[in-house]
Scaffold this active site. Structure first.
Site, short mmCIF file in Angstrom:
data_model
loop_
_atom_site.label_atom_id
_atom_site.label_comp_id
_atom_site.label_asym_id
_atom_site.label_seq_id
_atom_site.Cartn_x
_atom_site.Cartn_y
_atom_site.Cartn_z
N HIS A 171 -32.98 1.28 4.98
CA HIS A 171 -32.46 2.56 5.47
C HIS A 171 -32.46 2.46 7.00
CE1 HIS A 171 -31.34 6.62 5.72
NE2 HIS A 171 -32.27 7.20 4.98
N ARG A 196 -30.62 15.13 4.82
CA ARG A 196 -30.67 14.78 6.24
C ARG A 196 -29.63 13.74 6.63
NH1 ARG A 196 -34.42 15.46 3.45
NH2 ARG A 196 -36.18 16.81 3.87
N THR A 197 -29.62 12.64 5.89
CA THR A 197 -28.77 11.51 6.30
C THR A 197 -27.30 11.89 6.21
OG1 THR A 197 -30.47 10.13 5.31
CG2 THR A 197 -28.41 9.05 5.91
N LYS A 201 -15.78 8.58 -13.92
CA LYS A 201 -14.88 8.07 -14.96
C LYS A 201 -15.03 6.57 -15.12
CE LYS A 201 -11.33 11.37 -13.56
NZ LYS A 201 -10.05 11.39 -12.83
N ARG A 255 -24.55 5.55 0.76
CA ARG A 255 -25.87 5.53 0.11
C ARG A 255 -25.67 5.16 -1.34
NH1 ARG A 255 -30.67 9.84 0.63
NH2 ARG A 255 -30.77 8.73 2.61
N1 CP Z 1 -34.92 10.62 5.07
C1 CP Z 1 -33.84 10.72 4.26
O1 CP Z 1 -33.16 9.75 3.96
O2 CP Z 1 -33.60 11.98 3.80
P1 CP Z 1 -32.38 12.39 2.86
O3 CP Z 1 -32.62 11.77 1.51
O4 CP Z 1 -32.41 13.90 2.81
O5 CP Z 1 -31.11 11.87 3.47
#
Ligand code: CP
Length: 329
Positions: free
Chosen positions: A151, A73-74, A101, A123
């Site tokens: 998040h 999603r993100t 590496k 992320r």
């Molecule tokens: N909610 C969320 O962060 O989903 P993803 O891990 O799919 O990005």
């Protein structure tokens, strides 16, 4: 007692101006700034509904997504958001890159900077990694999830979806149920929800909530409950969090079946909520554990709306990073 406007996690101070430099968590967002992002997202959603959904707000800018951890999603919604705003977009995952590496995070950030990135969406499995990146990058960093810590874009899309469905945030009773202690979504949601005037209750077995003294030292208004059923008649928003199977192996749960019996979102539990109440989940879901399939697709569920709204909210964030940073940001 209210949540302080500036936390020890945000040493650069509050940012009430339109342009901020980084989005690392919601702890340095004022209520006004959150509402401004949500208002921007309303406009962005209108753009996404056009026959040709593209505007030149980020023309000439380069957005790079670097994901050291899995995401559907993100990552996709940041890509779509950046493209809708006409940015050049590049995405990389740790797998298949020079990170395999042994390239360090700082060297990776410097390399991406040398390639001309203006905004990095990142992320990382380590809490705090985006903060380190922010110290070494001349542009803007958006935290797309770091370890168990934060998040912020997920929390903002959650707030947007609640406000869209229920018309407000202040005064709502929001229950977050599940694996709170390991959840970066919960932490960012708590900052944002409390700052917007909602009442937030954490619910789950004590092993998944953790040290209540620690929670209440940071969030004095936070409520904690070890039973879900009593809360349901007064709940406006019920958010389930993913239960990872490893939690049982780690001894934090007697069994997933027992968890499900006590805290799983079933149709029967949904029927005990007020008529207007909504059900949320940040995804990915473990259907049959924290939420039953019929609850996930019930008329109360806004889970798909959360995903859809993620694009507009991330467009709003990119827009707000697109201007010149001020001295305090
Ligand atoms: N909610 C969320 O962060 O989903 P993803 O891990 O799919 O990005």
């Amino acid at each position: 007692m209210t949540v302080p406007a500036v936390s020890r996690y945000a040493p650069w101070g509050p940012t009430s101006v339109r342009h901020r430099r980084h989005v690392l968590d919601l702890d340095d967002f004022s209520s006004d700034e959150i509402q401004a992002v949500l208002d921007n997202a309303v406009s962005m959603k209108e753009i996404l509904g056009r026959s040709v959904p593209q505007v030149p707000i980020l023309r000439g800018k380069t957005v790079v997504n670097i994901f050291y951890e899995e995401s559907t999603r993100t990552r996709m919604s940041f890509e779509l958001a950046a493209r809708t705003l006409s940015a050049s977009v590049s995405s990389m995952t740790a797998k298949g890159s020079s990170i395999e590496k042994g390239e360090s995070l700082i060297d990776t950030i410097r390399t991406i900077q040398a390639l001309g990135a203006d905004i990095i969406v990142m992320r990382h499995h380590e809490s705090g990694a985006p903060y380190l990146a922010a110290q070494h990058f001349k542009g803007s960093i958006i935290n797309a999830g770091d370890g168990r810590h934060a998040h912020p874009s997920q929390a903002l899309l959650d707030l947007f979806t609640i406000r869209e469905r229920l018309g407000r945030l202040a005064g709502l009773n929001i229950v977050i149920v599940g694996d709170i202690i390991h959840s970066r979504v919960a932490r960012s949601d708590i900052w944002g929800m409390l700052r917007c005037g909602a009442n937030v209750t954490l619910c789950g077995p004590s092993t998944l909530i953790g040290d209540t003294t620690m929670w209440q030292a940071t969030f004095p208004n936070l409520r904690i409950s070890y039973t879900l059923d009593d809360l349901l008649p007064d709940t406006d928003v019920l958010m389930a969090l993913r239960i990872q199977k490893e939690r049982q192996q780690a001894g934090l749960l007697p069994s997933l079946r027992e968890y499900s019996n006590d805290y799983g979102l079933t149709q029967e539990r949904l029927d005990r909520m007020p008529a207007h109440a909504i059900v949320m989940h940040p995804g990915p879901m473990n259907e049959g554990v924290e939420i039953m399939p019929e609850a996930a697709i019930s008329p109360r569920s806004v889970i798909e709306a959360q995903v859809t709204n993620g694009v507009a909210v991330r467009m709003a964030l990119l827009y707000r990073l697109s201007g010149e940073p001020t001295a305090t940001t």
